[in-house]
Write a protein that holds these residues in place. Sequence first.
Motif, PDB file in Angstrom:
ATOM      1  N   ALA A  76     -60.873  -4.911 -68.267  1.00 58.65           N
ATOM      2  CA  ALA A  76     -59.916  -4.749 -67.165  1.00 58.65           C
ATOM      3  C   ALA A  76     -60.611  -4.955 -65.831  1.00 58.65           C
ATOM      4  O   ALA A  76     -61.767  -4.557 -65.649  1.00 58.65           O
ATOM      5  CB  ALA A  76     -59.289  -3.356 -67.205  1.00 58.65           C
ATOM      6  N   THR A  77     -59.919  -5.573 -64.900  1.00 60.19           N
ATOM      7  CA  THR A  77     -60.372  -5.699 -63.514  1.00 60.19           C
ATOM      8  C   THR A  77     -59.169  -5.497 -62.597  1.00 60.19           C
ATOM      9  O   THR A  77     -58.033  -5.730 -62.987  1.00 60.19           O
ATOM     10  CB  THR A  77     -60.995  -7.079 -63.228  1.00 60.19           C
ATOM     11  OG1 THR A  77     -60.021  -8.093 -63.514  1.00 60.19           O
ATOM     12  CG2 THR A  77     -62.237  -7.314 -64.069  1.00 60.19           C
ATOM     13  N   ALA A  78     -59.449  -5.039 -61.383  1.00 65.18           N
ATOM     14  CA  ALA A  78     -58.387  -4.882 -60.388  1.00 65.18           C
ATOM     15  C   ALA A  78     -59.011  -5.004 -59.011  1.00 65.18           C
ATOM     16  O   ALA A  78     -60.192  -4.697 -58.821  1.00 65.18           O
ATOM     17  CB  ALA A  78     -57.689  -3.537 -60.543  1.00 65.18           C
ATOM     18  N   ARG A  79     -58.212  -5.449 -58.061  1.00 67.03           N
ATOM     19  CA  ARG A  79     -58.682  -5.618 -56.693  1.00 67.03           C
ATOM     20  C   ARG A  79     -57.747  -4.896 -55.744  1.00 67.03           C
ATOM     21  O   ARG A  79     -56.541  -4.813 -55.980  1.00 67.03           O
ATOM     22  CB  ARG A  79     -58.761  -7.110 -56.341  1.00 67.03           C
ATOM     23  CG  ARG A  79     -59.260  -7.400 -54.918  1.00 67.03           C
ATOM     24  CD  ARG A  79     -59.539  -8.861 -54.714  1.00 67.03           C
ATOM     25  NE  ARG A  79     -60.656  -9.311 -55.543  1.00 67.03           N
ATOM     26  CZ  ARG A  79     -61.132 -10.547 -55.524  1.00 67.03           C
ATOM     27  NH1 ARG A  79     -60.588 -11.466 -54.730  1.00 67.03           N
ATOM     28  NH2 ARG A  79     -62.141 -10.888 -56.301  1.00 67.03           N
ATOM     29  N   SER A  80     -58.315  -4.336 -54.670  1.00 64.94           N
ATOM     30  CA  SER A  80     -57.495  -3.643 -53.683  1.00 64.94           C
ATOM     31  C   SER A  80     -56.582  -4.628 -52.972  1.00 64.94           C
ATOM     32  O   SER A  80     -56.819  -5.843 -52.975  1.00 64.94           O
ATOM     33  CB  SER A  80     -58.381  -2.933 -52.661  1.00 64.94           C
ATOM     34  OG  SER A  80     -59.156  -3.883 -51.943  1.00 64.94           O
ATOM     35  N   ALA A  81     -55.539  -4.114 -52.342  1.00 62.14           N
ATOM     36  CA  ALA A  81     -54.584  -4.969 -51.636  1.00 62.14           C
ATOM     37  C   ALA A  81     -55.257  -5.756 -50.518  1.00 62.14           C
ATOM     38  O   ALA A  81     -54.874  -6.892 -50.221  1.00 62.14           O
ATOM     39  CB  ALA A  81     -53.442  -4.116 -51.075  1.00 62.14           C
ATOM     40  N   VAL A 103     -57.779   0.741 -71.896  1.00 61.55           N
ATOM     41  CA  VAL A 103     -57.568   0.940 -70.460  1.00 61.55           C
ATOM     42  C   VAL A 103     -56.084   0.733 -70.172  1.00 61.55           C
ATOM     43  O   VAL A 103     -55.574  -0.382 -70.281  1.00 61.55           O
ATOM     44  CB  VAL A 103     -58.425  -0.029 -69.638  1.00 61.55           C
ATOM     45  CG1 VAL A 103     -58.139   0.142 -68.151  1.00 61.55           C
ATOM     46  CG2 VAL A 103     -59.906   0.180 -69.925  1.00 61.55           C
ATOM     47  N   VAL A 104     -55.408   1.807 -69.818  1.00 59.34           N
ATOM     48  CA  VAL A 104     -53.982   1.715 -69.474  1.00 59.34           C
ATOM     49  C   VAL A 104     -53.806   1.115 -68.098  1.00 59.34           C
ATOM     50  O   VAL A 104     -52.944   0.264 -67.871  1.00 59.34           O
ATOM     51  CB  VAL A 104     -53.321   3.101 -69.546  1.00 59.34           C
ATOM     52  CG1 VAL A 104     -51.858   3.027 -69.125  1.00 59.34           C
ATOM     53  CG2 VAL A 104     -53.442   3.685 -70.945  1.00 59.34           C
ATOM     54  N   SER A 105     -54.640   1.565 -67.145  1.00 58.25           N
ATOM     55  CA  SER A 105     -54.551   1.025 -65.787  1.00 58.25           C
ATOM     56  C   SER A 105     -55.878   1.204 -65.070  1.00 58.25           C
ATOM     57  O   SER A 105     -56.647   2.120 -65.368  1.00 58.25           O
ATOM     58  CB  SER A 105     -53.438   1.708 -64.990  1.00 58.25           C
ATOM     59  OG  SER A 105     -53.713   3.091 -64.822  1.00 58.25           O
ATOM     60  N   ALA A 106     -56.134   0.297 -64.137  1.00 56.37           N
ATOM     61  CA  ALA A 106     -57.301   0.380 -63.259  1.00 56.37           C
ATOM     62  C   ALA A 106     -56.839  -0.023 -61.871  1.00 56.37           C
ATOM     63  O   ALA A 106     -56.073  -0.978 -61.717  1.00 56.37           O
ATOM     64  CB  ALA A 106     -58.422  -0.535 -63.742  1.00 56.37           C
ATOM     65  N   ALA A 107     -57.288   0.717 -60.854  1.00 61.50           N
ATOM     66  CA  ALA A 107     -56.820   0.436 -59.494  1.00 61.50           C
ATOM     67  C   ALA A 107     -57.946   0.656 -58.501  1.00 61.50           C
ATOM     68  O   ALA A 107     -58.793   1.541 -58.682  1.00 61.50           O
ATOM     69  CB  ALA A 107     -55.631   1.320 -59.147  1.00 61.50           C
ATOM     70  N   LEU A 117     -58.961   5.129 -62.800  1.00 59.41           N
ATOM     71  CA  LEU A 117     -58.936   4.551 -64.137  1.00 59.41           C
ATOM     72  C   LEU A 117     -58.177   5.489 -65.058  1.00 59.41           C
ATOM     73  O   LEU A 117     -58.388   6.701 -65.033  1.00 59.41           O
ATOM     74  CB  LEU A 117     -60.374   4.368 -64.630  1.00 59.41           C
ATOM     75  CG  LEU A 117     -60.599   3.808 -66.033  1.00 59.41           C
ATOM     76  CD1 LEU A 117     -60.078   2.388 -66.134  1.00 59.41           C
ATOM     77  CD2 LEU A 117     -62.085   3.861 -66.370  1.00 59.41           C
ATOM     78  N   LEU A 118     -57.280   4.929 -65.860  1.00 63.64           N
ATOM     79  CA  LEU A 118     -56.542   5.718 -66.848  1.00 63.64           C
ATOM     80  C   LEU A 118     -56.851   5.166 -68.231  1.00 63.64           C
ATOM     81  O   LEU A 118     -56.613   3.990 -68.518  1.00 63.64           O
ATOM     82  CB  LEU A 118     -55.030   5.642 -66.588  1.00 63.64           C
ATOM     83  CG  LEU A 118     -54.140   6.428 -67.567  1.00 63.64           C
ATOM     84  CD1 LEU A 118     -54.444   7.921 -67.486  1.00 63.64           C
ATOM     85  CD2 LEU A 118     -52.660   6.169 -67.289  1.00 63.64           C
ATOM     86  N   SER A 121     -68.639   1.454 -67.100  1.00 63.15           N
ATOM     87  CA  SER A 121     -68.848   1.314 -68.530  1.00 63.15           C
ATOM     88  C   SER A 121     -68.269   2.544 -69.225  1.00 63.15           C
ATOM     89  O   SER A 121     -68.379   3.655 -68.723  1.00 63.15           O
ATOM     90  CB  SER A 121     -70.332   1.177 -68.867  1.00 63.15           C
ATOM     91  OG  SER A 121     -71.034   2.358 -68.547  1.00 63.15           O
ATOM     92  N   VAL A 122     -67.646   2.327 -70.375  1.00 64.18           N
ATOM     93  CA  VAL A 122     -67.072   3.402 -71.174  1.00 64.18           C
ATOM     94  C   VAL A 122     -67.767   3.363 -72.530  1.00 64.18           C
ATOM     95  O   VAL A 122     -67.661   2.371 -73.257  1.00 64.18           O
ATOM     96  CB  VAL A 122     -65.550   3.240 -71.340  1.00 64.18           C
ATOM     97  CG1 VAL A 122     -64.971   4.414 -72.127  1.00 64.18           C
ATOM     98  CG2 VAL A 122     -64.873   3.120 -69.978  1.00 64.18           C
ATOM     99  N   GLU A 123     -68.504   4.433 -72.866  1.00 68.29           N
ATOM    100  CA  GLU A 123     -69.331   4.443 -74.074  1.00 68.29           C
ATOM    101  C   GLU A 123     -69.150   5.754 -74.829  1.00 68.29           C
ATOM    102  O   GLU A 123     -68.795   6.783 -74.228  1.00 68.29           O
ATOM    103  CB  GLU A 123     -70.806   4.249 -73.699  1.00 68.29           C
ATOM    104  CG  GLU A 123     -71.070   2.942 -72.962  1.00 68.29           C
ATOM    105  CD  GLU A 123     -72.499   2.848 -72.432  1.00 68.29           C
ATOM    106  OE1 GLU A 123     -73.113   3.913 -72.254  1.00 68.29           O
ATOM    107  OE2 GLU A 123     -72.969   1.735 -72.208  1.00 68.29           O
ATOM    108  N   PRO A 124     -69.397   5.765 -76.115  1.00 71.55           N
ATOM    109  CA  PRO A 124     -69.302   7.019 -76.874  1.00 71.55           C
ATOM    110  C   PRO A 124     -70.445   7.957 -76.501  1.00 71.55           C
ATOM    111  O   PRO A 124     -71.537   7.516 -76.134  1.00 71.55           O
ATOM    112  CB  PRO A 124     -69.421   6.560 -78.333  1.00 71.55           C
ATOM    113  CG  PRO A 124     -70.153   5.259 -78.258  1.00 71.55           C
ATOM    114  CD  PRO A 124     -69.742   4.613 -76.969  1.00 71.55           C
ATOM    115  N   THR A 125     -70.206   9.258 -76.558  1.00 74.15           N
ATOM    116  CA  THR A 125     -71.238  10.241 -76.257  1.00 74.15           C
ATOM    117  C   THR A 125     -70.959  11.540 -76.989  1.00 74.15           C
ATOM    118  O   THR A 125     -69.816  11.817 -77.366  1.00 74.15           O
ATOM    119  CB  THR A 125     -71.308  10.518 -74.741  1.00 74.15           C
ATOM    120  OG1 THR A 125     -72.413  11.372 -74.471  1.00 74.15           O
ATOM    121  CG2 THR A 125     -70.037  11.196 -74.239  1.00 74.15           C
TER     122      THR A 125
END
Length: 340
Positions: free
Chosen positions: A36-41, A61-65, A79-80, A137-141
């Motif tokens: 996922a990628t997102a850019r500000s307005a 990733v449901v949403s990224a802003a 991030l959701l 980054s989203v990793e197991p822990t």
Amino acid sequence: MRDNKNWPVIVLLAVLLPACGGEQQPGASDQAEVVATARSAQGNLTIEVAVAAALQPEIAVVSAAASEPGRVNPKEVALLLENRGSSERSVLVSGDWQNASGQSFGGANSVLKIAAGATADFNAGTRNDIATHFRVSVEPTELSKQELQDVALLEAAAGAVQGHGIAYTPLPTLDQVPAWPVRGVANGAVFKSESVMFMPLQSGWKLLIHDRKVDPMQGLAIIRSEYPDVQTVKVNLPREPQPGAVFKRALEYGGGMFQIKPSAQAQGTTSWNTSVAWVIEITSWDKRAWQEGGGTFQRAGSASGRLYICFEGAPDRIQSSFVAGEFSDVPIMYYGPPRL
């Protein structure tokens, strides 16, 4: 208190982020995929999210802003995540603020435990105008949030990091105070505040921070006799706190002390007097007057605020130490009639 209770409670320099992932799968970050990628307005801030292969496809990733300005900081990201698997997953979300050339300007991370079918938020902000990217980054822990905090604090104490609410600094500031309960590092070991209190004594108002849970109605002598190894930060405030008050002290000798263990294995403490620097903000102060006939020990009210207190160490002696964080509804105590 600040309006950031849902924000990550760990603010780290980017140099610490790899060390905090000690429980992750070997090579997990190499297997991560940008999902996922997102850019500000305004187009000046981008968030990029990579999820480790070991978490796919369960963690989505449901949403990224990305936004500028944000609610609290000039630049913020949100991030959701959703767990679409059949069991709870614990994930380490690590983010790094960078400029266009990849130079790092610190980061944030958090451990999220996401139940099956549930979602979890991750938010971060920065006051750095140069940052243009936030790479996540989203990793197991298997680390808990508190264990992650402990790792970060010890890594900072052992390294060259100063400030940022996770290490000693001769120049503590309010904008560095992390949104977690008061904690820090005492002579190279994690210090976790269990009791915070204010009181007036003959020499002025005092702030005390203990690393043991104590009943302030028992009196200070009982605390020391029951827990000979209790560590205590003591600060001499220049005047009685009031709502909105901010106390600042440049690094100089005196003004407070640290009852501290001379070593991690010590069964007792020593009274450490050294140069001290601090910033303390009182967000609420609700104090009642001394009540005649009300007993020798009286709880006079409650206080809330945040602080960053630093003690300068010396080579081959006690290491530089600090405490930082927020406190809420802690007791204001009278130990006998105030005689200020």
